[in-house]
Design a protein around this motif. Structure first.
Motif, mmCIF file in Angstrom:
data_model
loop_
_atom_site.group_PDB
_atom_site.id
_atom_site.type_symbol
_atom_site.label_atom_id
_atom_site.label_comp_id
_atom_site.label_asym_id
_atom_site.label_seq_id
_atom_site.Cartn_x
_atom_site.Cartn_y
_atom_site.Cartn_z
ATOM 1 N N ASP A 10 -28.332 -51.660 -30.968
ATOM 2 C CA ASP A 10 -28.789 -52.492 -32.073
ATOM 3 C C ASP A 10 -29.825 -53.489 -31.541
ATOM 4 O O ASP A 10 -29.515 -54.284 -30.641
ATOM 5 N N ARG A 12 -30.888 -56.202 -32.661
ATOM 6 C CA ARG A 12 -30.501 -57.603 -32.814
ATOM 7 C C ARG A 12 -29.653 -58.066 -31.638
ATOM 8 O O ARG A 12 -29.767 -59.216 -31.192
ATOM 9 N N THR A 94 -23.454 -67.710 -28.164
ATOM 10 C CA THR A 94 -24.388 -67.466 -29.263
ATOM 11 C C THR A 94 -23.701 -66.600 -30.306
ATOM 12 O O THR A 94 -23.338 -65.456 -30.012
ATOM 13 N N LEU A 96 -22.819 -64.027 -33.372
ATOM 14 C CA LEU A 96 -23.421 -62.776 -33.818
ATOM 15 C C LEU A 96 -23.742 -62.848 -35.308
ATOM 16 O O LEU A 96 -23.097 -63.606 -36.052
ATOM 17 N N PRO A 97 -24.709 -62.067 -35.772
ATOM 18 C CA PRO A 97 -24.925 -61.941 -37.219
ATOM 19 C C PRO A 97 -23.624 -61.508 -37.896
ATOM 20 O O PRO A 97 -22.852 -60.712 -37.326
ATOM 21 N N PRO A 98 -23.328 -62.018 -39.098
ATOM 22 C CA PRO A 98 -22.038 -61.744 -39.741
ATOM 23 C C PRO A 98 -21.688 -60.270 -39.854
ATOM 24 O O PRO A 98 -20.530 -59.889 -39.649
ATOM 25 N N ASP A 99 -22.659 -59.409 -40.193
ATOM 26 C CA ASP A 99 -22.331 -57.987 -40.374
ATOM 27 C C ASP A 99 -22.003 -57.312 -39.047
ATOM 28 O O ASP A 99 -21.320 -56.287 -39.022
ATOM 29 N N LEU A 100 -22.476 -57.876 -37.932
ATOM 30 C CA LEU A 100 -22.084 -57.372 -36.617
ATOM 31 C C LEU A 100 -20.755 -57.968 -36.181
ATOM 32 O O LEU A 100 -19.924 -57.285 -35.586
#
Length: 301
Positions: A10, A12, A94, A96-100
């Motif tokens: 990914d 991101r 750090t 993670l993005p919510p969907d990850l």
């Protein structure tokens, strides 16, 4: 789905300095120099059958598998590999993005045993096939006259050797696990697996669900020396669950499991196992997703 698509990391996470280390059929493993001794395990929506990753995936599957693993880790009386609370993610510097984040676990890196610790409470699947030939499963003699789906007199431990990536795992006897890891560890793995299976079976039974069989993976924590439960645990991908009421009623649907059996059945009827598997129809994808959701709703309600 192509092998390249399944193995791509990914971007991101790469932007957050996570290095894509490994792609399994369902899970991806990431490492970071900023997180020594830890790994990020991310469950995808990929679905596999007959050693192929299929197209399309099952929407929401990765999040459901992760949620169910975390629910079980919280209830089992055994050390596990999570690096902290909230799936270990609270230990991340750090976020993670919510969907990850809903598909990820930050875990301690362990020295993994080359054993899949399989426990069977019922005679089904490959165990049933072997029993018909030898009246035994992985070298364990069973009573005569058992039928497909019968409950065993007591759960049995039937380990498998975790073959190198790309090769098939192999069922082995307990004596062979002793040769692989030594008698003390082989015995500890068996006792832990049977105990955890018993605890989980009782919890599932209270919710009208039968845990027919499952596989655990264990490693040794290099800092403490403890044998530690790792990977996913008691999910629809690693376990066979049945509806207790349907099982008791009998009939052709009594062994319908809360997993990707719908996918396997459809694929077996529409593909000769040569070449690339056909795409899954939308109806099969949705029915499978609903089956995954139903199990987690039944267990965690």
């Amino acid at each position: 789905m192509s092998a390249d698509a399944a193995s791509a990391g990914d971007p991101r996470l790469e932007a957050l300095r996570w290095r894509h280390e490994y792609a399994g059929k369902v899970r991806d493993l990431y490492l970071s120099d900023a997180e020594p001794g830890r790994a990020l395990v991310v469950a995808s929506d990929r679905v596999s059958a007959f050693d192929h990753v299929l197209d399309p995936g099952i929407p929401g599957k990765g999040a459901l598998l992760t949620r169910l693993s975390l629910w079980w880790f919280d209830r089992l009386d055994v050390p596990n590999h999570l690096a902290g609370s909230r799936g270990g993610l609270d230990a991340l510097s750090t976020p993670l993005p919510p969907d990850l984040a809903e598909r990820a676990m930050l875990v301690k890196r362990l020295d993994m045993f080359p054993i899949e610790a399989v426990v069977r409470g019922y005679l089904v699947g490959s165990g049933w096939a072997e029993y018909q030939e030898s009246q035994s499963v992985c070298g364990i003699r069973l009573p005569a006259g058992l039928s497909n789906g019968d409950r065993l007199p007591e759960p049995i431990y039937t380990p498998a050797y975790k073959a190198p990536h790309g090769m098939h795992d192999e069922n082995i006897t307990f004596a062979q696990t002793v040769e692989l890891v030594g008698e003390a560890d082989a015995t500890a793995l068996r006792e832990l697996s049977l105990r955890v299976f018993g605890e989980a079976s009782a919890i599932a039974e209270q919710r009208g669900v039968i845990l027919a069989d499952t596989k655990f993976e264990f490693g040794r924590d290099p800092s403490s020396g403890e044998i530690t439960l790792a990977d996913e645990v008691l999910t629809s991908d690693s376990s066979r669950y049945w509806d207790a009421e349907a099982y008791a009623a009998g009939g052709e649907n009594r062994l319908d499991s809360f997993d990707k059996q719908i996918v396997r059945n459809w694929l077996a009827a529409h593909w000769d196992k040569h070449g690339t598997p056909p795409p899954l129809p939308p109806e099969i994808v949705e029915r499978t997703a609903a089956r995954y959701r139903e199990l987690i709703e039944r267990l965690t309600a």
